[in-house]
Structures are given as structure tokens and as C-alpha cells.
Write a protein that holds these residues in place. Sequence first.
Motif, short mmCIF file in Angstrom:
data_model
loop_
_atom_site.label_atom_id
_atom_site.label_comp_id
_atom_site.label_asym_id
_atom_site.label_seq_id
_atom_site.Cartn_x
_atom_site.Cartn_y
_atom_site.Cartn_z
N GLY A 13 70.99 21.55 38.42
CA GLY A 13 69.92 20.61 38.17
C GLY A 13 68.86 20.66 39.25
N PRO A 14 67.57 20.46 38.87
CA PRO A 14 67.15 20.25 37.49
C PRO A 14 67.44 21.47 36.62
CG PRO A 14 65.24 20.39 38.98
CD PRO A 14 66.45 20.50 39.81
N VAL A 15 67.58 21.19 35.33
CA VAL A 15 67.94 22.27 34.40
C VAL A 15 66.69 22.69 33.62
CG1 VAL A 15 70.28 21.38 34.16
CG2 VAL A 15 68.56 20.72 32.48
N PRO A 16 66.75 23.87 32.98
CA PRO A 16 65.64 24.25 32.12
C PRO A 16 65.43 23.18 31.05
CG PRO A 16 67.20 26.07 32.36
CD PRO A 16 67.84 24.86 32.97
N LEU A 196 68.71 16.93 29.74
CA LEU A 196 67.71 17.91 29.26
C LEU A 196 66.25 17.54 29.50
CD1 LEU A 196 69.09 18.40 25.60
CD2 LEU A 196 69.76 19.72 27.58
N THR A 197 66.00 16.66 30.44
CA THR A 197 64.67 16.09 30.61
C THR A 197 64.19 16.40 32.04
OG1 THR A 197 65.28 14.39 29.02
CG2 THR A 197 63.47 13.84 30.49
N PRO A 198 62.90 16.47 32.28
CA PRO A 198 62.46 16.71 33.65
C PRO A 198 62.90 15.58 34.60
CG PRO A 198 60.64 17.06 32.11
CD PRO A 198 61.76 16.44 31.33
N PRO A 199 62.89 15.85 35.91
CA PRO A 199 63.24 14.79 36.87
C PRO A 199 62.26 13.63 36.76
CG PRO A 199 62.98 16.93 37.97
CD PRO A 199 62.53 17.11 36.57
N THR A 238 59.35 -2.84 31.62
CA THR A 238 59.93 -2.62 32.95
C THR A 238 59.05 -3.39 33.95
OG1 THR A 238 58.59 -0.61 33.08
CG2 THR A 238 60.88 -0.33 32.45
N PRO A 239 59.60 -3.79 35.10
CA PRO A 239 58.78 -4.58 36.03
C PRO A 239 57.57 -3.80 36.53
CG PRO A 239 61.10 -4.58 36.71
CD PRO A 239 60.99 -3.65 35.56
N TYR A 240 57.73 -2.48 36.70
CA TYR A 240 56.65 -1.66 37.27
C TYR A 240 56.37 -0.51 36.31
CZ TYR A 240 59.03 -4.44 40.65
OH TYR A 240 59.65 -5.51 41.23
N THR A 241 55.27 0.19 36.54
CA THR A 241 54.88 1.26 35.59
C THR A 241 55.99 2.30 35.48
OG1 THR A 241 52.64 0.95 36.42
CG2 THR A 241 53.03 2.87 35.00
N PRO A 242 56.53 2.51 34.29
CA PRO A 242 57.61 3.49 34.14
C PRO A 242 57.06 4.91 33.97
CG PRO A 242 57.20 2.41 32.06
CD PRO A 242 56.21 1.82 33.02
N ASN A 243 57.96 5.87 34.07
CA ASN A 243 57.58 7.27 33.85
C ASN A 243 57.51 7.50 32.34
OD1 ASN A 243 57.46 10.04 33.63
ND2 ASN A 243 58.81 10.38 35.38
N ILE A 244 56.37 7.15 31.77
CA ILE A 244 56.21 7.17 30.31
C ILE A 244 56.40 8.58 29.74
CG2 ILE A 244 54.57 6.71 28.42
CD1 ILE A 244 53.35 4.53 30.28
N ALA A 245 55.84 9.57 30.44
CA ALA A 245 55.96 10.95 29.95
C ALA A 245 57.43 11.34 29.80
CB ALA A 245 55.25 11.90 30.91
N ASN A 246 58.26 10.87 30.74
CA ASN A 246 59.68 11.19 30.66
C ASN A 246 60.37 10.47 29.51
OD1 ASN A 246 60.21 13.14 32.51
ND2 ASN A 246 61.72 11.96 33.62
N PHE A 247 59.87 9.31 29.15
CA PHE A 247 60.43 8.64 27.97
C PHE A 247 60.15 9.44 26.70
CE2 PHE A 247 61.06 4.95 30.65
CZ PHE A 247 62.25 4.47 30.15
N PHE A 248 58.92 9.96 26.59
CA PHE A 248 58.61 10.80 25.43
C PHE A 248 59.56 12.00 25.41
CE2 PHE A 248 53.97 9.32 26.04
CZ PHE A 248 54.08 8.35 25.06
N ALA A 249 59.74 12.59 26.59
CA ALA A 249 60.61 13.77 26.69
C ALA A 249 62.05 13.41 26.32
CB ALA A 249 60.55 14.32 28.11
N LEU A 250 62.50 12.28 26.85
CA LEU A 250 63.90 11.88 26.63
C LEU A 250 64.18 11.63 25.15
CD1 LEU A 250 66.66 11.21 27.86
CD2 LEU A 250 65.85 8.89 28.26
N GLU A 251 63.21 11.06 24.46
CA GLU A 251 63.40 10.83 23.02
C GLU A 251 63.69 12.14 22.30
OE1 GLU A 251 59.67 8.84 22.00
OE2 GLU A 251 60.89 7.31 21.01
N GLU A 252 62.93 13.16 22.67
CA GLU A 252 63.11 14.47 22.03
C GLU A 252 64.45 15.07 22.46
OE1 GLU A 252 62.39 16.61 19.26
OE2 GLU A 252 60.60 15.41 19.68
N ALA A 253 64.80 14.88 23.73
CA ALA A 253 66.09 15.38 24.22
C ALA A 253 67.24 14.70 23.47
CB ALA A 253 66.22 15.14 25.72
N LEU A 254 67.09 13.40 23.23
CA LEU A 254 68.14 12.67 22.50
C LEU A 254 68.26 13.18 21.07
CD1 LEU A 254 67.55 9.11 23.97
CD2 LEU A 254 69.63 10.46 24.22
#
Length: 386
Positions: A13-16, A196-199, A238-254
Motif C-alpha cells: 500500500g498504497p495499491v494500484p 482499492l482507493t487512493p490515500p 462531517t465536522p470539517y471538509t471531507p475528502n470528497i474525491a475519495n468518496f467518489f472513488a470509494l463508491e466505485e471501489a465498493l
Amino acid sequence: MFFFDKHELRIPGPVPVPPKVLLASASPMINHRGAEFREKLPLVLDRLKPIFATENAIIALTGSGSAAMEAAVANLVNPGDPVLVLVGGSFGQRWLDICTSYGAKVLELQYPWGKGVDPLDVQAILKTHPEIEVVFATHNESSTAVLNDIEGIGEVVNQFDALFVVDAVSSLGGSPLETDNWGVDVVCTASQKCLLTPPGLAFVSISQRARSRMKKVTSPRFYLDLLRYEEMLMQGETPYTPNIANFFALEEALNLIEAEGLENIYARHYLMRDMIRVGMQALELPLLVEEPWASPTVTSVRPDFSDVVGFCRRLEQKYGVEVAGGQGLFAGKIFRVGHMGYATPLDMVTTLAAIEASLGQYGKACAAAEKTWDDWIKENQGASGC
Ligand SMILES: Cc1ncc(COP(=O)(O)O)c(C=O)c1O
């Protein structure tokens, strides 16, 4: 190097990241306090629950796995609280360092690097130290490639009053971790390994017992105040600005994880582990970790040649295959092959081909790995193998 961007990243990790996941991470930005994100956040966290095997709440933090680990300590440990830390490598040591930074009264159970924790030792130490309030363990010790018996340790910890906290940063989604059945109160993980998602995202699951303790703990915390995250989650925020791009990525990973199915994913990881292990054995490269603890997500090799760092460099420079070197005690002594997340049996053959070619021992490792793969296909009739 030809096509320097066509790289074989074989580190723990990180993984491809799968192309679909990368594409999703480039989606246009949205308002993190708007309707779309408020709907997305709880849905994504719910979809993580089967991977954690829990009904507990899961909190997302913007940060790496260490942020999740520090959040666990900051929210569960007061200065002077007696805690037990199980250490067998750099990530067990990280628990120790964080607990010490927060002023805990730390008792450590040290294991030789390359060996796993014996639950009976934990039982013995908890019997003589019933004052211990929290036990910290590492599921997959990535620095050595040991997978600890969290079920066995959980069984023991649950005989006492202590809470059980597990770092599953390099295992969750690659090896079963039955949070609820194994009595784990807090699980910490991160986006960039088997998910499967970026850091950039870290996750913490919290049991009812852990929540009750968090309410009483007075250690200072602000960004990592997990109860504040829970509170805000009720409104889908979330209390503070989240890593929104990673949420988009995680949805696809899921989507990918759900399509493959957890059982198939775990079986693939064990197959890849076995292919790498037989390949190394065929090349007479000694494995660091014995069978009962051999990790399904990373394998450590301790060659008897002296220039392990140079060997890894040549592997990368000539073949574009990047493995990881050793850390801490094992710096310069071992190399580690990551086989987690977006990895296939064919990737294992490619990696072994580069290793055996670089040693001038053509065919040996690949033949052994190929046989393991074929036997697996026979045993799992109907499996496509790839
Ligand atoms: C087992 C384990 N724990 C914790 C960490 C720390 O995670 P991060 O580097 O995301 O902070 C890692 C990272 O490799 C890890 O493998």
C-alpha cells in the motif's frame, strides 16, 4: 525505463487503483453540506459495514491510517490510563508511540519481528494486570507480513473488562475481520490498501462500549473528536471538509468489491499469497514468516545476499516492478511483496517472472506459482482463475 508510467506497484500500500475508481475520483466537486453529499455519506459508510462485519457506527476521517489510530487513542485514553500494546513490528510500535504521546501507562508485550501474538500470553498478562483498560493490536503487521489471530486475541480480551482496539489498515477488505463476532470494539483502517482507493480517507468503527468510554475520556482532541463526527453524521455531514474525491472513488471501489464478493476476494488474496510463497521457495529465497501467520496481503522475503536494497532497485529500474524494502530492524535485510487490493494471480506471475529473471533463474518460480494456481482452479471448480 520504457513507459515509466506502466509500473507494477507491488508494495503493501498504497495499491494500484482500478481505472474506474480513478475516473470516479476526477468527478466534479460538490458541496459537502449539500443534499447530494448528505445522501452519499451515510450510504457509503453503510456499504463498508459488511467489510468490517459490524453493526457498529463507522466514522470517516480525512487523513491516513495513522489518523484513525491516533483518533482511537485520543478518544479512549486519558493520561495515566493503563493500556496493553501488542508489538511485533513497526505498526505495533506505532500504537506504542501514540499511546505514550497521550501519556498512557503502557504495558508492552513484545514479539520477535516475524512472529505473531500468542493469545495465551495476552491472557496471562491480563490476569496479572486486571487494571488494563484498553488492549491495542495490529491485525496485519505490514512491516513483517504477519497476520495476527485477532479472533483468538479477542476471545481472551473479552474475558476481561478491557476494550479491544485493532489496526486493520493493511488487512480490512483483504482478509476477514469479524469485528462483532470477534469482540473488537474499535477497528481502524484506511482507503489506500485493500479498499482499492487512493490515500486520503481513514475509517474507525466504534462499539457501544467504546462510545461510552469516549464520553468519559478527557484527553484533548479537536479534529479527531470521534463523537463530534458521530453527531454530525446524523445530519449526513462531517465536522470539517471531507475528502470528497475519495468518496467518489470509494463508491466505485465498493461496486467492484460487491461485484466480486467478499468470500471470493479473500480466496483470491490467499491464492496470491500461496503463489508468491511457493515461487520464493522455488528460488530458495527464505520466507520470513511461517505458515500460521503468513499474511494474505503481503509477503516478506529474507534473502541471504547482502545487497537487498540494490536488488529491489534493479527490479524496479529494469522491470518496472516495485517491491518494498524492510523497515526498522529489517531495513536492508528483507523485501516485501504486496499482493493486496487490485491484484490478480497474473500479477503474481509477472512479479515472480521479474524476480527470477533478475536472479538468472528462469522459469522456476513461475512454474511453481502456476501449479498452485492450477490446483486452486481444480479445487474451486468453475472459478475463472483470474
Ligand atoms: C498495518 C498498518 N498500520 C498503520 C499504517 C499507517 O497508515 P498510514 O500510512 O495510512 O498512516 C500502515 C501503513 O502502511 C499499516 O500498514
